[in-house]
Design a protein around this motif. Structure first.
Motif, mmCIF file in Angstrom:
data_model
loop_
_atom_site.group_PDB
_atom_site.id
_atom_site.type_symbol
_atom_site.label_atom_id
_atom_site.label_comp_id
_atom_site.label_asym_id
_atom_site.label_seq_id
_atom_site.Cartn_x
_atom_site.Cartn_y
_atom_site.Cartn_z
ATOM 1 N N GLY A 142 -8.044 -24.840 24.606
ATOM 2 C CA GLY A 142 -9.257 -24.177 24.887
ATOM 3 C C GLY A 142 -9.161 -22.670 24.317
ATOM 4 N N GLN A 143 -9.221 -22.538 23.089
ATOM 5 C CA GLN A 143 -8.964 -21.463 22.367
ATOM 6 C C GLN A 143 -9.949 -20.252 22.392
ATOM 7 O OE1 GLN A 143 -7.100 -22.734 18.344
ATOM 8 N NE2 GLN A 143 -8.611 -24.171 19.183
ATOM 9 N N LEU A 144 -9.920 -19.129 22.210
ATOM 10 C CA LEU A 144 -10.927 -18.209 22.072
ATOM 11 C C LEU A 144 -11.954 -18.584 20.884
ATOM 12 C CD1 LEU A 144 -9.300 -14.613 22.585
ATOM 13 C CD2 LEU A 144 -10.175 -16.278 24.446
ATOM 14 N N PRO A 145 -13.031 -18.160 20.825
ATOM 15 C CA PRO A 145 -13.839 -18.562 19.772
ATOM 16 C C PRO A 145 -13.168 -18.287 18.509
ATOM 17 C CG PRO A 145 -15.358 -17.590 21.581
ATOM 18 C CD PRO A 145 -13.882 -17.509 21.930
ATOM 19 N N THR A 146 -13.303 -19.406 17.567
ATOM 20 C CA THR A 146 -12.462 -19.335 16.302
ATOM 21 C C THR A 146 -12.814 -17.917 15.500
ATOM 22 O OG1 THR A 146 -12.543 -21.654 15.970
ATOM 23 C CG2 THR A 146 -12.282 -20.229 13.997
ATOM 24 N N GLY A 147 -11.955 -17.178 14.946
ATOM 25 C CA GLY A 147 -12.297 -16.095 14.215
ATOM 26 C C GLY A 147 -12.227 -14.769 15.165
ATOM 27 N N PHE A 148 -12.387 -14.731 16.596
ATOM 28 C CA PHE A 148 -12.391 -13.695 17.259
ATOM 29 C C PHE A 148 -10.967 -13.090 17.760
ATOM 30 C CE2 PHE A 148 -12.058 -11.788 21.838
ATOM 31 C CZ PHE A 148 -12.991 -10.913 21.521
ATOM 32 N N LYS A 149 -10.775 -11.955 17.147
ATOM 33 C CA LYS A 149 -9.446 -11.177 17.319
ATOM 34 C C LYS A 149 -9.522 -9.889 18.087
ATOM 35 C CE LYS A 149 -7.779 -13.473 13.238
ATOM 36 N NZ LYS A 149 -6.896 -14.438 13.733
ATOM 37 N N PRO A 150 -9.269 -9.883 19.241
ATOM 38 C CA PRO A 150 -9.527 -8.886 20.126
ATOM 39 C C PRO A 150 -8.475 -7.600 19.608
ATOM 40 C CG PRO A 150 -8.271 -10.506 21.371
ATOM 41 C CD PRO A 150 -8.826 -11.064 20.177
ATOM 42 N N GLU A 151 -7.323 -7.935 18.969
ATOM 43 C CA GLU A 151 -6.384 -6.598 18.579
ATOM 44 C C GLU A 151 -6.877 -6.125 17.443
ATOM 45 O OE1 GLU A 151 -5.166 -10.772 16.551
ATOM 46 O OE2 GLU A 151 -5.891 -10.146 18.479
ATOM 47 N N LYS A 152 -7.954 -6.665 16.987
ATOM 48 C CA LYS A 152 -8.546 -6.013 15.585
ATOM 49 C C LYS A 152 -9.506 -4.983 16.140
ATOM 50 C CE LYS A 152 -6.038 -8.210 12.780
ATOM 51 N NZ LYS A 152 -5.041 -7.840 11.850
ATOM 52 N N ASP A 570 -17.163 -1.234 20.563
ATOM 53 C CA ASP A 570 -16.048 -0.841 20.694
ATOM 54 C C ASP A 570 -15.504 -1.036 22.193
ATOM 55 O OD1 ASP A 570 -15.823 -0.274 17.917
ATOM 56 O OD2 ASP A 570 -16.295 1.656 18.123
ATOM 57 N N PRO A 571 -14.403 -1.581 22.303
ATOM 58 C CA PRO A 571 -13.741 -1.575 23.554
ATOM 59 C C PRO A 571 -13.191 0.029 23.975
ATOM 60 C CG PRO A 571 -12.460 -3.046 22.396
ATOM 61 C CD PRO A 571 -13.338 -2.197 21.580
ATOM 62 N N ILE A 572 -13.378 0.076 25.404
ATOM 63 C CA ILE A 572 -12.858 1.367 25.922
ATOM 64 C C ILE A 572 -11.321 1.350 25.553
ATOM 65 C CG2 ILE A 572 -12.759 3.061 27.956
ATOM 66 C CD1 ILE A 572 -15.004 1.439 29.040
ATOM 67 N N TYR A 573 -10.736 2.415 25.001
ATOM 68 C CA TYR A 573 -9.284 2.721 24.679
ATOM 69 C C TYR A 573 -9.018 3.992 24.589
ATOM 70 C CZ TYR A 573 -4.636 1.582 23.448
ATOM 71 O OH TYR A 573 -2.980 1.463 23.456
ATOM 72 N N GLN A 574 -8.436 4.752 25.603
ATOM 73 C CA GLN A 574 -8.450 6.148 25.638
ATOM 74 C C GLN A 574 -7.133 6.455 25.477
ATOM 75 O OE1 GLN A 574 -12.643 6.889 28.253
ATOM 76 N NE2 GLN A 574 -10.886 8.376 28.610
ATOM 77 N N PHE A 575 -6.517 6.325 24.372
ATOM 78 C CA PHE A 575 -5.167 6.609 24.229
ATOM 79 C C PHE A 575 -4.612 7.991 23.933
ATOM 80 C CE2 PHE A 575 -1.191 6.895 21.521
ATOM 81 C CZ PHE A 575 -0.458 5.997 22.389
#
Length: 612
Positions: A142-152, A570-575
């Motif tokens: 049960g993979q994430l949808p093909t081509g979806f790369k959250p790290e990008k 865009d995800p929330i990522y307050q680095f």
């Protein structure tokens, strides 16, 4: 009177797609949706991998849910491993001089050097490991949808996949809430917020613990991030540090495949007691790696290609039906690993009404019991009888006997293993019998999305909330009938989607059975029942004020969900932004004032014990 833990937002990602907006749920029942909902679901799926919803509906659908491994992370046809061989004594090998090990292994002798190359004589038998590859015996996942790369989607800096999924999933929950979180924090003090989230198996891909253990054996160096980012509770740490900026309670409670319900139980207990007013609960799991597949396959727990062929009486050269690899309560051969990140925002009922939050449902309670003495640590035991019965009993106490008997359904653990189909069906059948329930609807969402281990109950909860919005309980479409050893005298184990009126389905039991005897069952309350309870507690006037405030929330929420169908926000990522130091805190012996929060941390505490 306990405060009621109300679910005000959900977010995440699974093989069904994005959780917010019920898009992931809608993918499960897309064949029964109206045209408008179907188109929106396809658009939301396509946006995850920049597909065109008009160009290929079948392609979009084919790239989601359980399917053959698509080799995005590794090549399942050629899994790397070391093949052991023995170099016989009195052999010679030639190496580049700069690659010589230091010190030389015992029995090695340098015989000749020329042009930077060295001839080595071997005086004793020498074991060697040669790079090789082999096909995976298991190819359904049960993979994430093909081509979806959250790290990008953000500056991930070599984050393990489960943590990148956390950033996406928790951001999705926050974004879909429709609430202004800076204003929300003005109503709270720091210690009134909590985050309970983690990964049951920690981060086992190369950027986490997996790489830390593999690196030197692969001739590489361990990085400075693999060890710290591999911790199991790191999902909670990321939510606090980069998404919420929370100073509140944090951590994870681990219980194998019941882990998400363990975290939910912590959040529910805290809200009911008044300890916390806002809690983010969730889990993120990315277990589709060669090593984890090896581990579960060696246990005989996974649906291998060979076993699937045998079930369907196919020849050895035929492709198995990977789409139907997970077959809960039918003739089956094992479970199917999956990736998922599921996050839920809970508030106490008063806060939810004050800020005009949407009410997706509520949690009556989560019951957890161990199995006691066991013959085998992996075998099911008695504990799950207790959790299911206690959840049913609470449903009866809250909504009444008739509601439990005629207005409830079950989200089964439903792994797709021969052992689970017998044990869990017997538990549900017995509980139904003693409570006088007949034809109890039972769904098993793993037949669509697979088994995401610690996050699995989140997939079930996502589906449950969707049932109350769309009135369709997903059926198990991977089986044609029940196995002969399944207990179903009192059950209606659904083989197709069941259309219901959400107003007539007020209770749901979400069940989890974890390796080692970690059993948990949550009693979920429908949004309709929740609103009735809140009206009885707070009165009609307060509920009208909430509805007025909620209209503003729904507008913001709608804008976010519309964007999700066109792109990936865009995800929330307050680095590195908003970092507090001791100079930012105002502290005396009575309180600590923290910037951004409307209420201080109270230091005037009562003695919780007796006077002496």
């Amino acid at each position: 009177m306990s405060r009621l833990p109300v679910i005000v937002a959900q977010g995440g990602i699974s093989s069904a797609g994005r959780t917010s907006g019920f898009y992931g749920y809608r993918r499960l029942v897309i064949d029964k949706l109206g045209r408008a909902d179907r188109v929106e679901t396809l658009e939301a799926l396509a946006s995850l991998f920049e597909g065109d919803p008009e160009a290929g509906e079948q392609s979009i659908l084919a790239n989601s849910l359980i399917r053959r491994l698509d080799n995005q992370s590794f090549n399942s046809d050629a899994i790397y491993y070391h093949h052991p061989v023995t170099l016989q004594q009195d052999s010679e090998i030639v190496l580049a001089g700069r690659r010589l090990p230091d010190p030389l292994p015992e029995g090695w002798e340098i015989k000749h050097r020329e042009n930077g190359r060295v001839t080595i004589g071997i005086s004793a038998n020498q074991p060697l490991m040669l790079p090789s590859s082999r096909p995976s015996p298991v190819n359904a996942a049960g993979q994430l949808p093909t081509g979806f790369k959250p790290e990008k989607l953000y500056q991930s800096r070599h984050h393990p996949k489960a943590l990148a999924m956390t950033v996406f999933g928790a951001s999705d929950a926050i974004g879909s809430s429709g609430l202004d979180w800076s204003l929300l924090k003005k109503r709270l003090s720091p210690e009134q917020i909590a985050v309970y989230a983690g990964s049951a198996m920690s981060q086992l891909d190369y950027n986490g613990n997996g790489g830390m253990l593999q690196a030197r054996l692969l001739g590489k160096r361990v990085t400075s991030k693999q060890c710290p980012l591999g911790f199991a509770e790191m999902s909670a740490d990321f939510i606090n540090a980069y998404i919420l900026g929370s100073l509140g309670t944090t951590g994870t409670s681990m219980g194998a495949c019941a882990t998400l319900l363990y975290n939910l139980q912590q959040g529910v207990a805290d809200i009911r007691s008044g300890k916390h007013r806002l809690v983010v609960v969730g889990n993120s799991e990315a277990p589709i790696t060669p090593e984890i597949i090896d581990g579960y396959a060696t246990m005989g727990a996974l649906a291998s290609d060979q076993a699937l062929r045998a079930l369907d009486q196919l020849g050895s050269e035929s492709c198995p039906d990977w789409r139907k690899a997970c077959r809960p309560f039918g003739n089956n051969c094992g479970f199917t690993l999956a990736e998922s990140a599921q996050y839920f925002v809970l508030m106490d009922d008063e806060l939810a009404l004050e800020c005009g939050a949407e009410i997706l449902g509520a949690v009556g309670d989560v019951f957890i019991n161990a199995d006691g003495y066991k013959k085998s640590i992996s075998a099911p035991g008695a504990g799950n009888y207790l959790t299911v019965a206690r959840a049913a009993a609470l449903g009866r106490a809250i909504a009444g006997e008739e509601a439990l008997r005629f207005e409830s359904f079950v989200q089964a653990h439903g792994t797709g293993t021969p052992q689970n189909r017998v044990t869990e069906s017997h538990i549900l059948d017995e509980v139904a019998r003693v409570f006088g329930i007949k034809n109890w609807p039972v769904s098993a969402v793993k037949s669509y999305v697979g088994h995401s281990l610690g996050a699995a109950a989140g997939d079930q909860l996502m589906s449950t909330l969707g049932v109350w919005r769309y009135g369709l309980i997903p059926g198990i479409n991977t089986i044609d009938g029940l196995a002969d050893d399944v207990h179903a005298n009192q059950l209606n184990i659904l083989l197709s989607h069941l259309q219901i009126d959400p107003a007539d389905m007020n209770l749901a039991l979400v069940n989890s059975k974890g390796f080692g005897g970690n059993n948990a069952t949550a009693l979920m309350l429908s949004p309709q029942l929740t609103e009735k309870m809140l009206k009885a507690k707070h009165g009609s006037r307060t509920m009208m004020q909430w509805q007025q405030e909620r209209e503003k929330t729904l507008v913001v929420q709608g804008d976010y969900l519309d964007r999700c169908r066109q792109e990936i926000p865009d995800p929330i990522y307050q680095f590195g932004s908003g970092v507090l130091s001791e100079q930012d805190l105002e502290m005396d012996h009575q309180r600590i004032t923290v910037p951004g929060y409307g209420k201080p941390v109270d230091l005037e505490l009562d003695n919780p014990f007796w006077k002496f």
